[in-house]
Structure formats: structure tokens, C-alpha cells
Scaffold this active site. Structure first.
Site, PDB file in Angstrom:
ATOM      1  N   ARG A  69     -27.229 -16.692 -58.980  1.00 36.12           N
ATOM      2  CA  ARG A  69     -25.905 -15.738 -59.078  1.00 36.12           C
ATOM      3  C   ARG A  69     -24.722 -16.525 -58.848  1.00 36.12           C
ATOM      4  O   ARG A  69     -24.776 -17.713 -58.423  1.00 36.12           O
ATOM      5  CB  ARG A  69     -25.860 -14.809 -57.807  1.00 36.12           C
ATOM      6  CG  ARG A  69     -25.869 -15.313 -56.336  1.00 36.12           C
ATOM      7  CD  ARG A  69     -25.527 -14.235 -55.577  1.00 36.12           C
ATOM      8  NE  ARG A  69     -25.604 -14.754 -54.082  1.00 36.12           N
ATOM      9  CZ  ARG A  69     -25.000 -15.801 -53.388  1.00 36.12           C
ATOM     10  NH1 ARG A  69     -23.769 -16.255 -54.035  1.00 36.12           N
ATOM     11  NH2 ARG A  69     -25.193 -16.172 -52.134  1.00 36.12           N
ATOM     12  N   GLY A  70     -23.416 -15.897 -58.999  1.00 27.18           N
ATOM     13  CA  GLY A  70     -22.259 -16.512 -58.813  1.00 27.18           C
ATOM     14  C   GLY A  70     -21.964 -16.615 -57.287  1.00 27.18           C
ATOM     15  O   GLY A  70     -22.852 -16.076 -56.406  1.00 27.18           O
ATOM     16  N   GLY A  71     -20.938 -17.441 -56.941  1.00 21.81           N
ATOM     17  CA  GLY A  71     -20.601 -17.141 -55.489  1.00 21.81           C
ATOM     18  C   GLY A  71     -21.086 -18.387 -54.454  1.00 21.81           C
ATOM     19  O   GLY A  71     -21.956 -19.321 -55.151  1.00 21.81           O
ATOM     20  N   GLN A  72     -20.765 -18.556 -53.368  1.00 21.62           N
ATOM     21  CA  GLN A  72     -21.384 -19.442 -52.610  1.00 21.62           C
ATOM     22  C   GLN A  72     -22.399 -18.949 -51.621  1.00 21.62           C
ATOM     23  O   GLN A  72     -23.334 -18.408 -52.240  1.00 21.62           O
ATOM     24  CB  GLN A  72     -19.767 -19.988 -51.759  1.00 21.62           C
ATOM     25  CG  GLN A  72     -18.901 -20.644 -52.610  1.00 21.62           C
ATOM     26  CD  GLN A  72     -19.302 -22.035 -52.976  1.00 21.62           C
ATOM     27  OE1 GLN A  72     -19.919 -22.777 -52.483  1.00 21.62           O
ATOM     28  NE2 GLN A  72     -18.563 -22.642 -53.879  1.00 21.62           N
ATOM     29  N   THR A  74     -24.271 -16.739 -48.381  1.00 18.63           N
ATOM     30  CA  THR A  74     -23.965 -15.637 -47.664  1.00 18.63           C
ATOM     31  C   THR A  74     -25.356 -15.482 -46.980  1.00 18.63           C
ATOM     32  O   THR A  74     -26.408 -16.092 -47.084  1.00 18.63           O
ATOM     33  CB  THR A  74     -23.771 -14.209 -48.523  1.00 18.63           C
ATOM     34  OG1 THR A  74     -23.308 -13.517 -47.700  1.00 18.63           O
ATOM     35  CG2 THR A  74     -24.912 -13.993 -49.625  1.00 18.63           C
ATOM     36  N   HIS A  76     -28.181 -12.599 -45.395  1.00 17.06           N
ATOM     37  CA  HIS A  76     -28.948 -11.380 -45.755  1.00 17.06           C
ATOM     38  C   HIS A  76     -29.919 -11.119 -44.249  1.00 17.06           C
ATOM     39  O   HIS A  76     -30.403 -12.060 -43.904  1.00 17.06           O
ATOM     40  CB  HIS A  76     -29.857 -11.133 -46.766  1.00 17.06           C
ATOM     41  CG  HIS A  76     -29.321 -11.247 -48.074  1.00 17.06           C
ATOM     42  ND1 HIS A  76     -27.955 -10.447 -48.450  1.00 17.06           N
ATOM     43  CD2 HIS A  76     -29.395 -12.312 -49.267  1.00 17.06           C
ATOM     44  CE1 HIS A  76     -27.549 -10.757 -49.672  1.00 17.06           C
ATOM     45  NE2 HIS A  76     -28.227 -11.671 -50.119  1.00 17.06           N
ATOM     46  N   ALA A 136     -20.327  -8.003 -49.477  1.00 18.74           N
ATOM     47  CA  ALA A 136     -20.401  -9.139 -50.510  1.00 18.74           C
ATOM     48  C   ALA A 136     -20.847  -8.783 -51.815  1.00 18.74           C
ATOM     49  O   ALA A 136     -21.651  -7.677 -51.691  1.00 18.74           O
ATOM     50  CB  ALA A 136     -20.977 -10.482 -49.733  1.00 18.74           C
ATOM     51  N   GLY A 138     -22.234 -10.607 -55.644  1.00 21.66           N
ATOM     52  CA  GLY A 138     -22.576 -11.753 -56.549  1.00 21.66           C
ATOM     53  C   GLY A 138     -23.407 -11.207 -57.664  1.00 21.66           C
ATOM     54  O   GLY A 138     -24.532 -10.417 -57.271  1.00 21.66           O
ATOM     55  N   CYS A 167     -19.138 -16.751 -47.855  1.00 31.32           N
ATOM     56  CA  CYS A 167     -18.674 -16.927 -49.197  1.00 31.32           C
ATOM     57  C   CYS A 167     -17.903 -18.156 -49.688  1.00 31.32           C
ATOM     58  O   CYS A 167     -16.918 -18.031 -50.556  1.00 31.32           O
ATOM     59  CB  CYS A 167     -18.168 -15.633 -49.790  1.00 31.32           C
ATOM     60  SG  CYS A 167     -19.375 -14.246 -49.344  1.00 31.32           S
TER      61      CYS A 167
END
Length: 202
Positions: A69-72, A74, A76, A136, A138, A167
């Protein structure tokens, strides 16, 4: 009206769920109905495709999965609602940026029901309350079809966030619904968020 299948996966491991999303997206045809998957995951950090490993500040024993996915980075974990959106954007007439805005709006509208004033932050996808991140977002788009999605903090242990720059933002505060209202039931929130998401999708 575009058909939408809803799948309640409950608590599932992250990596097989991600692989199943990839497989669904690779196999789907122009006739395949869109799906929304709702779940929780055991503790896991996920790092986006352009993510920088240095945003994981220290090893606290939580596995790290590098994903597409995009983003930095995270986190869960149990008590966080994860919603995966497997949508044919072309069929729905949606551009990626518009989809992001619609997802954010669904979250903002949901939180408003609970008396929580949530908002966007310019240049930082997701939803925030008084500058602290509560949700968040993504996505991955392949052949105009989306997968991955959003996560909303409801009633979880936020301590693992201290081991990352959430993120990619050093020192970013995070929050959750439990600390802002009396809602702690993930399934109840899931049902209400689903209504808002469906209202936002053309």
C-alpha cells in the site's frame, strides 16, 4: 446501483488477509461485485511500499510486514477496526483522491455521531481529533481497482505506537474512541461506519 458484498472476517492474521486481497484483485473481472472486508488483526506493524524502515524506532517484539500500500508505517492490533475496500473505481466513476476524501468523510461523519469533532490534516491522509490521529488510511490501486483501506482506533493498547513514527511523523499523537466517548464495541462501530461508507460510495 453498484453491488457491494460485505464480509465480516472477525480477528484474522494480517498477512494471509493481505494475500487474499491481492488474489481477489488479480482474479476479479468487470462483473465481479465490489467487496468490503471488516476485521481486527493481532499486533502487527505494516510498512508501505515507499516506507522508510527507520520509522520503526525500536523492536518491541511486534512483527513487521512490508506491504504494497501507500504510506509509511502503522500499527494494527486488537480493538482497532480495519476496513478493506475492494472497489472497481472505474465502474464507480471514482478517482483515487476522491475515494480518499469520501473515506475520510465517512469517518468524520461517524465520529460526529459520537460527539467527536474529527477533521482532516492537509498533506497527511487520515482523520484526526485535536491533532491526534484516530484513523489511518492507505490504499493500493491496481488496474483501477483498490485494496487495503482504513483502520480506526476504538478500544486498544496504544503503547506500540510509541515504538514507531506513526505514518512517518515523528512524535505524532494517536488517540482512540474509548478515550473520547463511551464506545468500546468494535462490531457496533463497524456496523455504523459501514452505513457511512455505503452512503459515500457512488
Amino acid at each position: 446501483m453498484n453491488k457491494l458484498e460485505i464480509r465480516h472476517l472477525e480477528r484474522v492474521e494480517f498477512e494471509p488477509t493481505w494475500r487474499a486481497m491481492q488474489d481477489f484483485t488479480a482474479r476479479r473481472t468487470a462483473e465481479t461485485p465490489d467487496e468490503i472486508w471488516l476485521c481486527e488483526h493481532p499486533p502487527v506493524f505494516t510498512l508501505g511500499q515507499a516506507g522508510k524502515p527507520e520509522h520503526l524506532l525500536r523492536d518491541i517484539g511486534v512483527p513487521l510486514v512490508k506491504i504494497d500500500r501507500g504510506g509509511q508505517i502503522t500499527y494494527h492490533g486488537p480493538g482497532q477496526l480495519v476496513v478493506y475496500l475492494l472497489l472497481d473505481l472505474q465502474r464507480r466513476g471514482l478517482k483515487v483522491r476522491e475515494l480518499v476524501k469520501r473515506i475520510e468523510q465517512a469517518l468524520i461523519d461517524l465520529l460526529e455521531e459520537y460527539g467527536i469533532a474529527a477533521e482532516r490534516l492537509a498533506g497527511a491522509p487520515g482523520v484526526y481529533v485535536a491533532g491526534a490521529k484516530i484513523a489511518a488510511l492507505g490504499l493500493r490501486i491496481r488496474n483501477a481497482r483498490s485494496y487495503h483501506g482504513l483502520c480506526l482506533n476504538i478500544d486498544m493498547d496504544l503503547a506500540p505506537y510509541a515504538a514507531i513514527n506513526p505514518c512517518g511523523y515523528a512524535g505524532m499523537a494517536v488517540t482512540q474512541m474509548r478515550d473520547l466517548c463511551d464506545e468500546t464495541n468494535v462490531q457496533r462501530v463497524a456496523a455504523r461506519l459501514l452505513q457511512h461508507l455505503q452512503a459515500q460510495l457512488p
